[in-house]
Design a protein around this motif. Structure first.
Motif, mmCIF file in Angstrom:
data_model
loop_
_atom_site.group_PDB
_atom_site.id
_atom_site.type_symbol
_atom_site.label_atom_id
_atom_site.label_comp_id
_atom_site.label_asym_id
_atom_site.label_seq_id
_atom_site.Cartn_x
_atom_site.Cartn_y
_atom_site.Cartn_z
ATOM 1 N N ALA A 334 4.634 11.890 -1.816
ATOM 2 C CA ALA A 334 4.811 12.266 -3.219
ATOM 3 C C ALA A 334 4.186 11.265 -4.186
ATOM 4 C CB ALA A 334 6.300 12.421 -3.533
ATOM 5 N N VAL A 335 4.089 10.005 -3.790
ATOM 6 C CA VAL A 335 3.614 8.948 -4.696
ATOM 7 C C VAL A 335 2.113 8.731 -4.520
ATOM 8 C CG1 VAL A 335 3.890 6.553 -5.411
ATOM 9 C CG2 VAL A 335 5.882 7.840 -4.567
ATOM 10 N N HIS A 336 1.382 8.855 -5.622
ATOM 11 C CA HIS A 336 -0.071 8.622 -5.614
ATOM 12 C C HIS A 336 -0.360 7.351 -6.411
ATOM 13 C CE1 HIS A 336 -0.716 12.765 -4.125
ATOM 14 N NE2 HIS A 336 0.331 13.031 -4.882
ATOM 15 N N THR A 337 -1.151 6.456 -5.862
ATOM 16 C CA THR A 337 -1.473 5.187 -6.506
ATOM 17 C C THR A 337 -2.904 5.207 -7.014
ATOM 18 O OG1 THR A 337 0.111 4.011 -5.108
ATOM 19 C CG2 THR A 337 -1.600 2.704 -6.196
ATOM 20 N N LEU A 338 -3.069 4.880 -8.314
ATOM 21 C CA LEU A 338 -4.376 4.897 -8.967
ATOM 22 C C LEU A 338 -4.651 3.528 -9.586
ATOM 23 C CD1 LEU A 338 -5.137 7.836 -8.480
ATOM 24 C CD2 LEU A 338 -2.791 7.813 -9.387
ATOM 25 N N PRO A 339 -5.868 3.004 -9.453
ATOM 26 C CA PRO A 339 -6.140 1.631 -9.869
ATOM 27 C C PRO A 339 -6.176 1.414 -11.379
ATOM 28 C CG PRO A 339 -8.152 2.674 -9.094
ATOM 29 C CD PRO A 339 -7.033 3.602 -8.763
ATOM 30 N N ASP A 340 -6.529 2.447 -12.154
ATOM 31 C CA ASP A 340 -6.670 2.254 -13.596
ATOM 32 C C ASP A 340 -6.466 3.585 -14.329
ATOM 33 O OD1 ASP A 340 -9.091 3.664 -13.186
ATOM 34 O OD2 ASP A 340 -10.193 1.783 -12.919
#
Length: 466
Positions: A334-340
Motif C-alpha cells: 500500500a505504501v509508495h515511496t517517492l524521492p521528491d
C-alpha cells in the motif's frame, strides 16, 4: 433468512438460560463476562464460526475516562470531560441520557475486564485522536481489533461462558405483553433449535451490510465501499420494528476516509493527526484532516474518482510502523515511496506545480484555506497511500434508555428486551460528523456492561415471581 417475531401465548424449549445474548462481538462478550461475575448464567449466540464481528475489523481502540490504566500512566481524566467531548463532536445532538451513562460506565467496565478477566489495557499516549481532550484511547498489546477480540474470547472461555457459534438467530418468541420468552436459531445443518430465557440482549449488529437500508437511510454512502462485517444486516431493527420499538439516530454512522485501495486495509488516522495530509487527483488538499476520520469518508468520496492520497514523510512513516495494521498494509504494497515532489506528482498523476504549491503551504502555523494547524513541514522523500472513503458501521438503531432497555415511541420500556452496541442508537447523533473516535467500541463495551446489570436485575425479578 428474514428476522421474525412470532407471537405466542406460552413457550417452552429443551434448554433454558437466564439471559440470551444475540451476538458475540465486544458488546456481547463484555455482557457475558459481566454476567459471569454477577453469577447469572447466559448463552451467547454467534452467527459466525468464530466470534469476530465489527470489533475485529476495527483498530480495537476504546476511549474511556478515569480508568486504572490512565491513572497508572499519570493521565487525569473524568467522565464529565469525556461526556463534554462526545457532545462537542456531535454538536449537542447525541442522546444526553446515553452520553452520561456510557461516559460513566466505560471506566468501571474497562477496569472490570482488566481486574476480573486479565484484559491488559494500555493508553495510547503518543498522539491525540480528533475531538479528545486528553489521552484516553485504550488498546490491548496487539493494538488491533482482532487482538481485542482474541483477548475477550479467551476470557470468555476461561470464565466458562457458553458461546454457541454458527448459531444464527432467526426468531424471537414474544407473548402479547411484549415479553420475549425465547428465541429460535438456525445451525449449519439448517435445523431450527430453540432456547427459552428470562431476558434477551440484542448485541448483534447495525445495518451497514444491508444495501437497501443504507441506500434509504444513508444516501450519501449508497455507492461507498462497505468495510464492515457482513453480519450487520439490520436484524435488530427488524425485530424491534415488529415489536413496536422506537428507532433513533438512523442518519448516524462511522465512515472512514483512509481505506487503502486496492489492498482493502485500514490506515490509521493517527498519520493525519501527526502531520500527514490528503491530496486529491488534482494535487490539492480539500479538507482539514484533523476534524475526524468519519466525515473524511464523505470528503474523500467527493473527490475525482472517489479517491485521494495520504501523503507523509519518513518521520511519520516511522511513527505509523508502530501499528500492526499499518505494517500489514505496507507489506501488502500500500505504501509508495517517492524521492521528491516531481516523482510524487507523476505517481498521483497531477500537475507538479499544483502539488508543489500544496505542499509548500504545509508548514508550521494555520492553513488559511482549511483552517488546519500544522506543527511542521513535510520533507522529502514522500510516502503515499491511495485511499477511498468507506462505510464501517452504523450508529443508529433501537432507541434505548440509560439501562439499555429498548423503548417504545411513548418512552415506555419493553419488558425484557435490551439492546446495545451496533443494535442500538449510539452517542454520535444523527450525522457522520458526530462520530467521536472510538464511539463504536464505547457503545459496545459500556453498553454491554450496563445491559448485563439490567439483565441480572430482570432475572432476579423473574426468579422472585416464580
Amino acid at each position: 433468512m428474514s428476522p421474525t417475531v412470532e407471537r405466542v401465548a406460552s413457550f417452552s424449549a429443551p434448554v433454558h438460560t437466564a439471559v440470551a445474548i444475540v451476538g458475540g462481538g465486544a458488546c456481547g462478550l463484555t455482557a457475558a463476562l459481566t454476567l459471569s461475575q454477577l453469577g447469572v448464567d447466559c448463552v451467547v449466540l454467534e452467527r459466525d464460526a468464530l466470534p469476530t464481528g465489527s470489533t475485529a475489523l476495527s483498530s480495537g481502540f476504546v476511549p474511556a475516562a478515569a480508568t486504572q490504566a490512565q491513572q497508572a500512566q499519570g493521565i487525569s481524566d473524568s467522565p464529565a470531560l469525556f461526556a463534554q467531548d462526545i457532545q462537542a463532536k456531535a454538536h449537542g445532538r447525541a442522546s444526553p441520557v446515553l452520553v452520561d451513562a456510557y461516559s460513566r460506565a466505560i471506566g468501571p467496565a474497562m477496569d472490570a475486564l482488566a481486574h476480573h478477566h486479565g484484559v491488559p489495557w494500555q493508553v495510547l499516549d503518543t498522539f491525540l485522536y480528533p475531538g479528545h481532550s486528553v489521552h484516553r484511547m485504550h488498546a490491548v498489546p496487539e493494538k488491533t481489533g482482532a487482538g481485542l477480540m482474541m483477548r475477550l474470547h479467551n476470557a470468555a472461555e476461561a470464565a466458562g461462558v457458553v458461546v454457541l457459534t454458527e448459531a444464527q438467530v432467526s426468531t424471537l418468541y414474544v407473548n402479547h405483553a411484549d415479553q420475549v420468552l425465547g428465541l429460535g436459531f438456525v445451525r449449519p445443518d439448517g435445523q431450527l433449535e430453540q432456547l427459552s430465557c428470562d431476558s434477551v440482549l440484542l448485541a448483534c449488529n447495525g445495518f451497514g451490510g444491508n444495501a437497501e437500508l443504507v441506500s434509504t437511510l444513508l444516501p450519501e454512502m449508497r455507492d461507498a465501499l462497505y468495510a464492515g462485517h457482513t453480519g450487520n444486516d439490520g436484524s435488530a431493527i427488524a425485530w424491534g420494528q415488529q415489536m413496536g420499538a422506537q428507532l433513533a439516530d438512523l442518519g448516524g454512522y462511522q465512515g472512514h476516509g483512509s481505506w487503502a485501495v486496492p489492498q482493502g486495509a485500514l490506515i490509521s488516522w493517527a498519520l493525519m493527526m501527526e502531520g500527514g495530509v490528503q491530496i486529491n487527483a488534482l494535487g490539492a488538499r480539500f479538507h482539514d484532516e484533523t476534524q475526524g476520520y468519519s466525515e473524511a469518508a464523505v470528503h474523500v468520496l467527493a473527490q475525482p474518482g472517489g479517491t485521494a492520497w495520504n501523503v507523509f514523510d519518513d518521520r511519520l512513516l516511522a511513527f505509523a510502523q508502530d501499528f500492526p495494521d499499518f505494517r500489514d498494509a505496507q507489506a501488502a504494497g500500500a505504501v509508495h515511496t517517492l524521492p521528491d515532489v516531481a516523482a510524487l506528482a507523476q505517481h498521483i498523476g497531477c500537475p507538479v506545480d499544483t502539488l508543489r504549491h500544496t505542499l509548500d503551504a504545509v508548514h508550521e502555523g494555520q492553513d488559511p484555506v482549511t483552517g488546519r494547524h500544522f506543527k511542521r513541514s513535510l520533507e522529502a522523500p514522500f510516502h503515499a497511500i491511495r485511499v477511498t472513503g468507506a462505510l464501517f458501521h452504523t450508529q443508529g438503531g433501537l432507541d434505548i434508555n440509560a439501562q439499555c432497555q429498548v423503548l417504545r415511541p411513548d418512552g415506555s420500556a419493553l419488558p425484557n428486551l435490551l439492546a446495545a452496541g451496533g443494535a442500538a442508537r449510539g452517542v454520535s447523533g444523527d450525522a457522520v460528523w458526530g462520530y467521536l473516535s472510538g464511539n463504536g467500541l464505547l457503545s459496545a463495551i459500556a453498553g454491554g456492561f450496563i445491559a448485563a446489570q439490567t439483565a441480572a436485575h430482570q432475572v432476579a425479578q423473574a426468579t422472585a415471581q416464580d
